[in-house]
Design an enzyme around this catalytic site. Structure first.
Site, mmCIF file in Angstrom:
data_model
loop_
_atom_site.group_PDB
_atom_site.id
_atom_site.type_symbol
_atom_site.label_atom_id
_atom_site.label_comp_id
_atom_site.label_asym_id
_atom_site.label_seq_id
_atom_site.Cartn_x
_atom_site.Cartn_y
_atom_site.Cartn_z
ATOM 1 N N VAL A 178 139.382 63.451 14.412
ATOM 2 C CA VAL A 178 139.104 64.847 14.750
ATOM 3 C C VAL A 178 138.900 65.692 13.494
ATOM 4 O O VAL A 178 138.247 66.746 13.529
ATOM 5 C CB VAL A 178 140.265 65.422 15.600
ATOM 6 N N LYS A 179 139.439 65.241 12.374
ATOM 7 C CA LYS A 179 139.374 66.022 11.145
ATOM 8 C C LYS A 179 137.950 66.151 10.585
ATOM 9 O O LYS A 179 137.702 66.971 9.712
ATOM 10 C CB LYS A 179 140.304 65.423 10.087
ATOM 11 N N ASP A 180 137.031 65.334 11.081
ATOM 12 C CA ASP A 180 135.628 65.511 10.689
ATOM 13 C C ASP A 180 135.151 66.923 10.992
ATOM 14 O O ASP A 180 134.355 67.505 10.249
ATOM 15 C CB ASP A 180 134.735 64.527 11.450
#
Length: 480
Positions: A52-54
């Site tokens: 999700v950190k993308d």
């Protein structure tokens, strides 16, 4: 429809930067047996950087380019538990930037390998440091940013582009994917950007109808824990005993969260294992925390309710930890494989009822440590605020030995006179394997159950138990 929009629909992109987002929802079927509500998992590991950190990485980097903080040829620097660094490194590689990532030493080997695969320079810092310590990962990252010309520090914990990324993408995706039917959103709280941005959007678009629930490790400060260490990466808020002021991330807006649910490490791990074996979903540790809470919430709901839980990353980043029987066994967590031979717990009875070992807290003086030792020749020293409680194996600092303390100045801190840490074995690991790991050690051994120290046991008792078990086996074979 524009050309860019058409290519997005078709799944054709000019670079990896555009391919981030639009991850699927997958319904849980076997883990929800007996639950009336529908539970969907949003699979964020299907982003290009596998987490999700993308989303936050892209938003922060693009905002820095627009503001001029990051210029062509610049260096991207971040302090992270790994996933944000991977996202930044992948995007930076595509755009021609240098990347430096600072991570704590508890980060999985797979994440460090991923960072280096994208060309990032990785600095590993010691764990167990207060926020203002020069070796704390944020301190190291800020120092590098100040020393390197053209460097930009992403600062995900306080960067407004972090929650903004989820208001712009994650929230709208969930609303569209459920046709506006989502009633509950569950996510872990790390930097707070995901739950804040997604929650703000869903509350706004639903007129406040969507409930936002945070999933938190049992000892995390967010949910009211005492801040002791835990074993699930990338979620929760740790509080070092020597931290002068507990500052929460600006990316986290607590008012968005309707309630926080706390989850022990063992529940997160057993949920992870069930997801892999019963749903075909190999997810990371914080996903286990979030799904455990989603199932807990869903049990209270009706057939009309739709729960969406966000799974931040893949279990492939944790194969050497959460899906490895040796790692699980050393800490006394449930194993993936069935064990038929004697295990350490067989010597203790019920580990939950075992008498907790005496310990010496890190902040006391030698005089106090002598009193705590009493007639014991050696005790473990743990990083904690008070003498009570259950010591966390991850926070063992060393030992105090009565013979050593006898000659030490009484006003000295006990940490000035530490011996090496005691070896640790886990309640769930086979006795023979535990004893083999002890090697030539003689004396007391700490026993861990679910990541906590629950007993001190002498090595000779362990060795005798293994010898007896081997003898019984030989006798049985001869008799047969």
């Amino acid at each position: 429809m524009t050309d860019i929009e058409a290519r997005t629909v078709a799944g054709v992109f000019d670079s990896v930067v555009e391919a981030i987002g639009n991850t699927p929802l997958v319904r849980l079927n076997r883990l929800t047996a007996g639950i009336a509500a529908t539970v969907y998992v949003k699979l964020e590991y299907l982003n290009p950087g596998a987490s999700v950190k993308d989303r936050a990485a892209r938003a922060m980097l693009l905002a820095a380019e627009v503001s001029g903080e990051l210029a062509p040829g610049g260096t991207v620097i971040e302090a992270t538990s790994g996933n944000t660094g991977v996202g930044l490194a992948a995007i930076a590689a595509a755009k021609g930037y240098r990347t430096i990532v600072v991570v704590p030493d508890k980060v999985s080997a797979e994440k460090i390998a991923l960072l280096r695969a994208h060309g990032a320079e990785v600095h590993v810092t010691p764990g167990g440091r207060p926020v203002d310590h020069p070796e704390h990962l944020r301190s190291v990252a800020l120092r590098l940013a100040a020393e390197i010309p053209g460097a930009w520090f992403a600062g995900q914990y306080d960067n407004p582009a972090n929650p903004a990324a989820h208001r712009a993408t994650t929230g709208p995706e969930i609303w569209a994917q459920t046709g506006g039917g989502v009633t509950h959103f569950v996510a872990g709280v790390g930097t707070g950007g995901t739950i804040t941005g997604t929650g703000e959007f869903l509350k706004e678009v639903s007129g406040g109808a969507v409930q936002v629930i945070g999933a938190d490790p049992d000892s995390s400060v967010y949910g009211g824990g005492d801040g002791r260490a835990w074993y699930i990466e990338s979620v929760g808020h740790y509080l070092h005993p020597e931290t002068a002021e507990d500052l929460w991330p600006e990316s986290y807006h607590p008012a968005v969260v309707d309630r926080l649910e706390r989850v022990p490490d063992v529940t997160s791990l057993t949920t992870l294992h069930r997801l892999a074996r019963e749903e075909g979903l190999l997810l990371g540790g914080s996903s286990g925390t979030a799904v455990a809470v989603a199932l807990r919430v869903a049990r209270e709901l009706s057939v009309e309710d739709v729960v969406v839980v966000l799974a931040p990353d893949s279990g492939r980043s944790y194969l050497s930890k959460y899906f490895d029987d040796e790692w699980l066994g050393r800490l006394g967590f449930p194993l993936l494989s069935a064990v038929t031979e004697p295990i350490v717990a067989d010597l203790l009875g019920d580990p939950e009822q075992a008498q907790r070992p005496r310990v010496v807290p890190s902040g006391v003086t030698v005089d106090v440590a002598r009193e705590l030792l009493g007639d014991a020749p050696v005790l473990p020293v743990v990083l904690q605020r008070v003498a009570g409680g259950v010591p966390v194996v991850a926070e063992l600092l060393g030992t105090v030995v009565a013979e050593t303390l006898a000659a030490a100045p009484g006003a000295d801190l006990v940490t000035q006179h530490l011996g090496p840490p005691l070896p640790v074995i886990g309640t769930t690991e086979p006795l023979a394997r535990a004893v083999a790991r002890l090697g030539d050690h003689r004396g007391p051994v700490l026993v861990a159950h679910h990541g906590r120290a629950v007993a001190l046991i002498q090595d000779d008792r362990l060795r005798a138990a293994v010898a007896a078990a081997n003898g019984s086996t030989v006798h049985a074979e001869v008799a047969g």
